[in-house]
Design a protein around this motif. Sequence first.
Motif, mmCIF file in Angstrom:
data_model
loop_
_atom_site.group_PDB
_atom_site.id
_atom_site.type_symbol
_atom_site.label_atom_id
_atom_site.label_comp_id
_atom_site.label_asym_id
_atom_site.label_seq_id
_atom_site.Cartn_x
_atom_site.Cartn_y
_atom_site.Cartn_z
ATOM 1 N N ASP A 175 1.337 -62.850 20.758
ATOM 2 C CA ASP A 175 1.872 -63.217 22.069
ATOM 3 C C ASP A 175 2.679 -64.513 21.967
ATOM 4 O O ASP A 175 2.442 -65.316 21.059
ATOM 5 N N ASP A 176 3.604 -64.706 22.900
ATOM 6 C CA ASP A 176 4.385 -65.948 22.978
ATOM 7 C C ASP A 176 4.992 -66.296 21.621
ATOM 8 O O ASP A 176 4.998 -67.469 21.219
ATOM 9 N N ASP A 198 8.581 -64.835 23.473
ATOM 10 C CA ASP A 198 8.276 -65.637 24.649
ATOM 11 C C ASP A 198 9.470 -65.726 25.601
ATOM 12 O O ASP A 198 10.622 -65.741 25.182
ATOM 13 N N GLU A 232 9.499 -60.720 26.553
ATOM 14 C CA GLU A 232 8.792 -61.075 27.778
ATOM 15 C C GLU A 232 9.708 -61.802 28.759
ATOM 16 O O GLU A 232 10.619 -62.513 28.355
#
Length: 279
Positions: A175-176, A198, A232
């Motif tokens: 993630d990120d 991200d 994202e």
Amino acid sequence: MSKGAGRGCFHIFEHGMTMEASHRSTIELELMQAIAQDEFVLHYQPIIRTQEERISGYEALIRWNHPRRGLLSPDQFIPAAEEAGFIVELDRWVLKQACAEMANRDDELSISVNISALGLLRQDLPEFVRTTLADTGLTPGRLELEITETSRVSEAACLATLSQIRNMGVGIAIDDFGTGFASLSYLIDLPVTRIKLDRRFISGIVDSPRCLNIVSSALALARCLDIDVTAEGIENLQQFELLKAAGCKSVQGYFFGKPQRLDAMVPHHQSHGFNRAIM
Ligand code: C2E
Ligand code: MG
Ligand code: MG
Ligand code: MG
């Protein structure tokens, strides 16, 4: 807890604050009560396959429906839960709940669940995942765990648990991506199946060629390593078009849908294609 109403009385939950030891038990107690009293709710944000503009799955995002303070976002209580060590229990509640809710639907969409690094250090996580999948009947290939880049995820204990979980057929997403731990070596060490770019990078791609170059490089890196990518924080059409042209196969963001209760979503089989959110 301090006196006062509204946000003010909630300051001990705010990010980056060191808590007094005496506060810890209070917070832990409050979080435990919140689980017992069913105050946590999951919101789901759609993840979209770029080419067909169809939903491929959802990310589960926790909220705290606090009896006095209203609906709290994760930033308002996750840091405190991490500090109290309670995040392990909270993440497991989310995992169970999300798998159960998704297994109940008559589609084959995937479900992504955020897991704090603290939980990855626990040797019994693979067993918990296995039991949860068995109890809910969710196919392992429909589940993905999202882990955030921190120095801790490169620890041997994390590698061991993640490998066991990956071997069950569960996906592992970073993630990120690009904002955390500076080393790329975990892409060698960990059984990563996806990186999530991200939104910091995505928000800049329209105006900054530098940002777009970083995104393109990350996409190329992922392609070489045979790793999937989700971008994202897509908030507008220009961002989406640029990502599509750059070969990004999966996107997520307010442009396609904000996180909401699963029962508020149109069942996938009833919708033809995907309607972008009207911004
Ligand atoms: P994340 O995993 O990176 O999740 C994405 C966050 O970005 C979510 O915030 C989502 O609502 C927000 N977002 C999505 N699309 C857009 C967009 O187009 N624009 C903007 N401005 N924001 C967008 P949220 O739900 O507040 O969650 C924040 C963070 O809290 C998550 O970041 C995740 O790290 C953490 N979190 C959420 N649920 C859990 C959980 O169950 N367990 C753990 N350990 N962490 C969680
Ligand atoms: Mg996430
Ligand atoms: Mg995260
Ligand atoms: Mg993220």
